[in-house]
Structures are given as C-alpha cells and as structure tokens.
Design a protein around this motif. Sequence first.
Motif, PDB file in Angstrom:
ATOM      1  N   UNK A 198       0.847  -1.196   0.000  1.00  0.00           N
ATOM      2  CA  UNK A 198       0.000   0.000   0.000  1.00  0.00           C
ATOM      3  C   UNK A 198       0.876   1.238   0.000  1.00  0.00           C
ATOM      4  N   UNK A 199       0.470   2.174  -0.805  1.00  0.00           N
ATOM      5  CA  UNK A 199       1.259   3.388  -0.933  1.00  0.00           C
ATOM      6  C   UNK A 199       0.366   4.611  -0.789  1.00  0.00           C
ATOM      7  N   UNK A 200       1.039   5.720  -0.571  1.00  0.00           N
ATOM      8  CA  UNK A 200       0.267   6.944  -0.467  1.00  0.00           C
ATOM      9  C   UNK A 200      -0.172   7.405  -1.857  1.00  0.00           C
ATOM     10  N   UNK A 201      -1.165   8.279  -1.905  1.00  0.00           N
ATOM     11  CA  UNK A 201      -1.593   8.798  -3.203  1.00  0.00           C
ATOM     12  C   UNK A 201      -0.421   9.448  -3.939  1.00  0.00           C
ATOM     13  N   UNK A 202      -0.342   9.216  -5.244  1.00  0.00           N
ATOM     14  CA  UNK A 202       0.761   9.777  -6.023  1.00  0.00           C
ATOM     15  C   UNK A 202       0.808  11.298  -5.911  1.00  0.00           C
ATOM     16  N   UNK A 203      -0.347  11.901  -5.717  1.00  0.00           N
ATOM     17  CA  UNK A 203      -0.402  13.355  -5.520  1.00  0.00           C
ATOM     18  C   UNK A 203       0.544  13.791  -4.396  1.00  0.00           C
ATOM     19  N   UNK A 204       0.607  12.991  -3.336  1.00  0.00           N
ATOM     20  CA  UNK A 204       1.489  13.350  -2.215  1.00  0.00           C
ATOM     21  C   UNK A 204       2.949  13.208  -2.602  1.00  0.00           C
ATOM     22  N   UNK A 214       4.836   7.766 -12.431  1.00  0.00           N
ATOM     23  CA  UNK A 214       3.438   7.418 -12.202  1.00  0.00           C
ATOM     24  C   UNK A 214       3.115   6.078 -12.877  1.00  0.00           C
ATOM     25  N   UNK A 270       4.609   3.454 -10.651  1.00  0.00           N
ATOM     26  CA  UNK A 270       4.279   3.576  -9.222  1.00  0.00           C
ATOM     27  C   UNK A 270       3.645   2.323  -8.610  1.00  0.00           C
ATOM     28  N   UNK A 271       2.702   1.665  -9.330  1.00  0.00           N
ATOM     29  CA  UNK A 271       2.091   0.475  -8.710  1.00  0.00           C
ATOM     30  C   UNK A 271       3.105  -0.623  -8.390  1.00  0.00           C
ATOM     31  N   UNK A 291       4.124  13.771  -5.584  1.00  0.00           N
ATOM     32  CA  UNK A 291       4.417  14.961  -6.392  1.00  0.00           C
ATOM     33  C   UNK A 291       4.623  16.175  -5.483  1.00  0.00           C
TER      34      UNK A 291
END
Lengths: 165, 215
Positions: free
Chosen positions: A3-9, A43, A46-47, A11
């Motif tokens: 599990x990862x944080x939202x990619x927005x974070x 991005x 990222x997964x 960036x």
Amino acid sequence: MNTKKPFEKVVAEHGPTVLRVCRAVLGEHDADDAWSETFLAAMRAYPELPADANVQAWLVTIAHRKAIDVTRLRLRAAVPVGDVPERASTLGVPGALDHELQDALGGLPDKQRRAVALHYLGGLAYAEVAELLGGTADASRRAAADGMRALRLAYAIPERTGAGK
Amino acid sequence: MSVLTSSSEAEGEAIVLASLVEGTAPAADDLEALHRRLELAADRDRMLDLAYTTVDSPVGSLLLAATEKGLLRVAFAVEDHDRVLDVLAATVSGRILRAPRRLDRVAFELDEYFARGRRSFDVALDLSLSSGFRQVVQRHLPLIAYGHTETYKQVAEVVGNPRAVRAVGSACATNPLPIVVPCHRVLRTDGGLGGYIGGLEAKTALLALEGVGAR
C-alpha cells in the motif's frame, strides 16, 4: 501488502527537489520537460514500486535518465555545426532561474555538474551517484567536490582570512 | 592551519549549497504549471486511475474522486479528506492526482443542486466501492425523488428484503457517494433522522434545501 500513499502526495513532497535537480543539470527551460517526463514515468511505474522504497532516490534516478534523454533530443534537433559540443548547454535560457548560478553551473564539466546536482540537490549517496555516472563512489565524491569548489570560485566567495590554501 | 582551512571550506561549501538550493528553487507558479501538465499527460496516457478535487458547498468542503468509469467517491470534510485519499490509494490505486477537469461536470451539477436549480444528477457513477446488498440499496436510492423521503423499512421492502432494515441502514451509512446518491432521503420509521455519513447537521441541511420539513 504494497500500500502506498496517493501519487499526488509524492508529487507534492518531491516535486520541488526533482525540479531543482533538473534545473541544475539542464537549465530552466529543458528542466520542465525532464520534470514532466520524470513524473509521468514514475506514475507509470508507481504500482510496482516496493512500499519501502526510497521514493526520493527513485525519482532522482529517473530524473537523471530523463535529463539525458532531453539532452540527446536537443542534440539531435540541433543543426550540426562541425564539432559537436560536449554537452548541449541550454543553460542561459532566460527565465526565473538565477543567472549567475546558471552561468556557473553551465561552466562545469558535465560529470561535475551532475555529481553536484545528484548529491547535493537530489540527496543521493555517492555510491548511488556512481551507479548513475559510472566509476567509483570516490570518483563521484571527487567530481562533486571539484564542482562545488569551481562554483565557489565562480561565485567569488572569498576564503576566510587566516585560512591557508 | 589545516583545521582553519577545512572549516573555511565547509563554510564556503555551505554558501555555495545555499545558493544552489535558492537559485534552483521553483516558484509556486512553476510547480502548478508542471502539475497541470502532468494531469493532462497522465490522463492522456490512461494512467490517471483516480482524479480528485475539492469543492466548497453549503455543507462544507466536499472531496470528489472519479475513475475513468465515473464518480467513485464523494466525501464530507468530517470524513477527513486526506484519510479518504489514503484509503482510496490503498484499496483502488495509488495513481491519484488532484485533477479537477474530470470532476468539472459533477462540480457544476452540485452547484446547480445547491442553488435549487437541479433535482437529480446526470453523471456516470462508478459503484465499485460497494458490492452485494449494499450496492443494490445504493442503486435504489436515486429513485427516491427530490424532496421526498423513504424509511429504512420501506427501502428494505422495495429492494425485496423486508427484514433487512439494519442492512439498509448500513448500506446508507457506507454510501460512498453521498448527496449524488441521496441516502439523506432515507429516514427512520418514526420520522427520526437516523444516521448520516456527513453528520446529522448536513443531513438536515440537505433535506431543508429540498423542502422536506423537519418532523
């Protein structure tokens, strides 16, 4: 579990650092292209990124590769003029970036400029810098140190009185 | 001398480093422009698994998140938007960006709704956050007309499981698309409000907006 944080974070947290590295290596204009390609590639991947990965080092590594791509594109697009310059210096493109700094960075040999950017701005350890630039960690350390010394001279920052050479 | 030299070198390095950091520092505008470029490119390359934005409303700030299929989540501020995004990253996809464009339509319709200019929503929904009976209930809710209410019991009957009153309650409580999927139109049999994911104050406000008098 991956599990990862939202990619927005990602960036938001690392965007400024990656832009600094790109600017130091490429100058302001091309830095935007390299930044964009970096985060697009990141991005995409990222997964698959392990949850415990060092995200900043991962991004700076991608940025290094994208900066090379941008430089190559620039070279290919350039009209051949006899000797091909060692680097496509796009430094000096007008913009917000400190001119004095651009000139100073532009005056460095490619390896020194990259070593300075990757280590001092990107936070990579010298062993990681060496993986990207080739050679040993010590060689990367020397390249970064030489680069910093040259920048100091370019900035004409005086040695403190009493400090011998 | 050597000590002085190295301390002076360290100072010189610190000054150069400060100039480097300052001289390459991005302005907020620069990063915003790059972010917009990333939003467009990620969407174009079909990598934007989730786009989100936040909008202001009479019931507080609302988080809107959509997949390529449709609107996936509406969240009230009391749910903690950051937490909601973390959960979405863990359960749906980490490839999330603040990318308002995908939410333009629903944001516009919400504005109309809150201005009493719209009675139902006409946007694609992605109901994949709920399954089974909960999704059956949530699919029924938009059929309750604007300004009307049903009781949990009535909903249970309509969806063909008259004894599942409590399950209807939890389906409403876990509705991932409040307001757009109008779980606020479901009340207790005695006319009491029941629960609401956005808080009872928000439920009351939505019912008042639609002209449903408090009992």
